[in-house]
Write a protein that holds these residues in place. Structure first.
Motif, PDB file in Angstrom:
ATOM      1  N   LEU A   1      49.067  76.050 100.489  1.00 57.29           N
ATOM      2  CA  LEU A   1      47.676  75.571 100.482  1.00 57.29           C
ATOM      3  C   LEU A   1      47.415  74.707  99.236  1.00 57.29           C
ATOM      4  N   ILE A   2      47.827  75.209  98.073  1.00 56.26           N
ATOM      5  CA  ILE A   2      47.571  74.460  96.837  1.00 56.26           C
ATOM      6  C   ILE A   2      48.335  73.131  96.866  1.00 56.26           C
ATOM      7  N   ALA A   3      49.576  73.171  97.358  1.00 55.91           N
ATOM      8  CA  ALA A   3      50.377  71.938  97.424  1.00 55.91           C
ATOM      9  C   ALA A   3      49.755  70.942  98.402  1.00 55.91           C
ATOM     10  N   ALA A   4      49.309  71.419  99.572  1.00 52.10           N
ATOM     11  CA  ALA A   4      48.712  70.514 100.564  1.00 52.10           C
ATOM     12  C   ALA A   4      47.396  69.939 100.054  1.00 52.10           C
ATOM     13  N   PHE A   5      46.632  70.764  99.351  1.00 50.22           N
ATOM     14  CA  PHE A   5      45.369  70.296  98.786  1.00 50.22           C
ATOM     15  C   PHE A   5      45.647  69.300  97.650  1.00 50.22           C
ATOM     16  N   GLY A   6      46.690  69.585  96.904  1.00 56.30           N
ATOM     17  CA  GLY A   6      47.114  68.652  95.856  1.00 56.30           C
ATOM     18  C   GLY A   6      46.411  68.837  94.526  1.00 56.30           C
ATOM     19  N   GLY A   7      45.785  69.981  94.321  1.00 52.06           N
ATOM     20  CA  GLY A   7      45.105  70.229  93.046  1.00 52.06           C
ATOM     21  C   GLY A   7      44.825  71.703  92.883  1.00 52.06           C
ATOM     22  N   PRO A   8      44.297  72.067  91.702  1.00 55.21           N
ATOM     23  CA  PRO A   8      44.032  73.486  91.408  1.00 55.21           C
ATOM     24  C   PRO A   8      42.854  74.033  92.207  1.00 55.21           C
TER      25      PRO A   8
ATOM     26  N   ILE B   1      47.397  75.309 107.483  1.00 57.21           N
ATOM     27  CA  ILE B   1      47.305  74.912 106.075  1.00 57.21           C
ATOM     28  C   ILE B   1      46.614  73.549 105.935  1.00 57.21           C
ATOM     29  N   ALA B   2      46.982  72.609 106.808  1.00 56.16           N
ATOM     30  CA  ALA B   2      46.402  71.261 106.687  1.00 56.16           C
ATOM     31  C   ALA B   2      44.883  71.314 106.904  1.00 56.16           C
ATOM     32  N   GLY B   3      44.456  72.092 107.899  1.00 59.31           N
ATOM     33  CA  GLY B   3      43.019  72.219 108.174  1.00 59.31           C
ATOM     34  C   GLY B   3      42.297  72.876 107.002  1.00 59.31           C
ATOM     35  N   ALA B   4      42.952  73.875 106.409  1.00 60.63           N
ATOM     36  CA  ALA B   4      42.342  74.577 105.278  1.00 60.63           C
ATOM     37  C   ALA B   4      42.227  73.649 104.066  1.00 60.63           C
ATOM     38  N   ALA B   5      43.261  72.839 103.829  1.00 58.30           N
ATOM     39  CA  ALA B   5      43.223  71.893 102.702  1.00 58.30           C
ATOM     40  C   ALA B   5      42.096  70.883 102.927  1.00 58.30           C
ATOM     41  N   GLU B   6      41.912  70.483 104.176  1.00 56.51           N
ATOM     42  CA  GLU B   6      40.827  69.549 104.525  1.00 56.51           C
ATOM     43  C   GLU B   6      39.471  70.189 104.209  1.00 56.51           C
ATOM     44  N   ARG B   7      39.349  71.462 104.556  1.00 56.69           N
ATOM     45  CA  ARG B   7      38.112  72.197 104.284  1.00 56.69           C
ATOM     46  C   ARG B   7      37.816  72.217 102.769  1.00 56.69           C
ATOM     47  N   LEU B   8      38.887  72.424 101.969  1.00 58.67           N
ATOM     48  CA  LEU B   8      38.702  72.426 100.508  1.00 58.67           C
ATOM     49  C   LEU B   8      38.253  71.045 100.022  1.00 58.67           C
ATOM     50  N   ARG B   9      38.861  69.994 100.610  1.00 55.08           N
ATOM     51  CA  ARG B   9      38.504  68.625 100.193  1.00 55.08           C
ATOM     52  C   ARG B   9      37.042  68.312 100.490  1.00 55.08           C
ATOM     53  N   ALA B  10      36.518  68.969 101.549  1.00 54.85           N
ATOM     54  CA  ALA B  10      35.110  68.747 101.911  1.00 54.85           C
ATOM     55  C   ALA B  10      34.175  69.646 101.088  1.00 54.85           C
ATOM     56  N   GLY B  11      34.727  70.348 100.110  1.00 53.33           N
ATOM     57  CA  GLY B  11      33.888  71.212  99.268  1.00 53.33           C
ATOM     58  C   GLY B  11      33.683  72.594  99.870  1.00 53.33           C
ATOM     59  N   GLY B  12      34.476  72.917 100.923  1.00 48.09           N
ATOM     60  CA  GLY B  12      34.321  74.212 101.593  1.00 48.09           C
ATOM     61  C   GLY B  12      35.116  75.325 100.905  1.00 48.09           C
ATOM     62  N   ILE B  13      34.981  76.518 101.485  1.00 48.79           N
ATOM     63  CA  ILE B  13      35.582  77.721 100.902  1.00 48.79           C
ATOM     64  C   ILE B  13      36.661  78.252 101.851  1.00 48.79           C
ATOM     65  N   VAL B  14      37.830  78.546 101.299  1.00 45.52           N
ATOM     66  CA  VAL B  14      38.953  79.065 102.091  1.00 45.52           C
ATOM     67  C   VAL B  14      39.478  80.336 101.423  1.00 45.52           C
ATOM     68  N   ALA B  15      39.471  81.442 102.151  1.00 45.46           N
ATOM     69  CA  ALA B  15      40.082  82.663 101.606  1.00 45.46           C
ATOM     70  C   ALA B  15      41.580  82.608 101.893  1.00 45.46           C
ATOM     71  N   PHE B  16      42.366  82.914 100.882  1.00 46.40           N
ATOM     72  CA  PHE B  16      43.823  82.784 101.026  1.00 46.40           C
ATOM     73  C   PHE B  16      44.531  84.041 100.525  1.00 46.40           C
TER      74      PHE B  16
END
Ligand code: TXA
Ligand code: MG
Length: 344
Positions: A123-130, A8-23
């Protein structure tokens, strides 16, 4: 078999970098990106080849995050969120100004959903946003209900896939718009009109496939959820006619039958048995359509429930309504001479 817990942490990092994560969600897998980053959302549209006039659902981990995405949170929205979230209900409300126009296809409303899946919520909680989450399939094709379905369609360079196992609901969320204190169902799902009306103290709930609803939810236009093969629908009454027409009107058709009852296949046809109960049927439908399509038939014939099954109880009615909506879209082909009209 050893199961690896999703990173989850790696996936949230990917989202923060503007990447795409299928969940995974309880309905189908979603293609996730930071909902507040226009470039990331644009990548989702490009990967899916989705028309830009079709807005995305924004996924949140609680009602507080939902409110932050809305410029108004009418009382009915609050009632529905309390009753059904986390769960398979997307609520359309006026959007907050900071939600990029690309997310809502330029519209003034946003669809918000809190999914009932521990991996999605974490994932949403770790990312911290919608995060946006259209179904993780190329536009117009069948929604994915396993991680393998997603991997079949997208390269690992483009999409990190979190594996949460098979989706337990199996068809997409109910989409309901809140307008002038009323609820209008734009896409049927397993949360039905009756359950929504009961939550809103019997307030009117507008249903049906009126043109107004279609205009408001562009993803509902035309054929959708469709495999490559021609899909025809039948029930016990219409089967003899349908089988005869398939034989006479198509050149040596290869036929796959998604059958809910034991039946003898016509020569050369293959049967994929389908569950009887509404919930199990919905859960397995997309995987069965994919399996059938992979065999490259010219026709997939799908057995519909009998009329009395449709109304067995409120919950079954909601599920069958949603299933029939998807199947009717999959079967929609105005030029198809063998397509029986089951919409009546
Ligand atoms: O179960 C689901 O809803 C899944 C999972 C991943 O959450 N997501 C999903 O997203 O099915 P998608 O993009 O495949 O379908 C979203 C539907 C489309 O029909 C779209 O037109 C409609 O929701 N929609 C999105 N935003 C809308 C809005 N602001 N007003 C009306 N319809 C909207
Ligand atoms: Mg979709």
């Amino acid at each position: 078999m050893v199961t690896v817990p999703p990173d989850i942490a790696g996936a949230a990092e990917r989202l923060r970098a503007g990447g795409i994560v299928a969940f995974p969600t309880e309905t189908v897998y979603g293609l996730g990106a930071d909902a507040l980053r226009e470039d990331a959302v644009a990548r989702v549209f490009a990967l899916k080849r989705r028309p830009i006039n079709n807005p995305l659902i924004v996924h949140v981990c609680d009602e507080t995050m939902a409110r932050s995405c809305a410029s108004a949170w009418p009382h009915p929205a609050s009632r529905l969120a309390s009753a059904f979230w986390p769960g398979p209900l997307s609520i359309v409300v006026p959007k907050a100004p900071h939600i990029p126009a690309i997310v809502t296809a330029g519209g003034s409303t946003v669809a918000l959903r809190c999914p009932d899946h521990p991996v999605a919520l974490a994932l949403i909680a770790a990312f911290g946003g919608p995060i946006v989450g259209p179904s993780a399939n190329p536009s117009g094709f069948i929604s994915p209900t396993t991680a393998a379905h997603v991997r079949d369609a997208f390269s690992p360079d483009d999409v990190l896939v979190l594996d949460g196992g098979p989706c337990r609901t199996g068809i997409e969320s109910t989409v309901v718009a809140i307008e002038h204190g009323c609820a209008r169902i734009l896409r049927p799902g397993v949360i039905g009109a009756d359950a929504i009306a009961a939550t809103l103290d019997g307030a009117p709930v507008i249903t049906g496939e009126e043109s107004a609803a279609i205009a408001r939810s562009p993803g509902l236009i035309g054929p959708h959820y469709a495999p490559r093969a021609r899909v025809i629908l039948f029930n016990d009454d219409t089967w003899p006619t349908v089988a005869a027409e398939v034989r006479t009107r198509l050149d040596s058709p290869s036929l796959i039958i998604l059958s809910r009852s034991p039946r003898t296949p016509p020569p050369g046809a293959i049967i994929i048995p389908m569950p009887k109960s509404a919930g199990d049927y919905a859960r397995h439908l997309y995987a069965a359509l994919r399996k059938a399509d992979a065999l490259n038939p010219s026709v997939i014939a799908v057995e519909l429930p009998a009329r009395d099954e449709l109304n067995a109880n409120q919950q079954d009615h909601a599920v069958w309504t949603a299933v029939l909506d998807r199947l009717t879209r999959a079967a929609k082909d105005p030029d198809d001479p063998v397509h029986p009209d089951h919409r009546a």
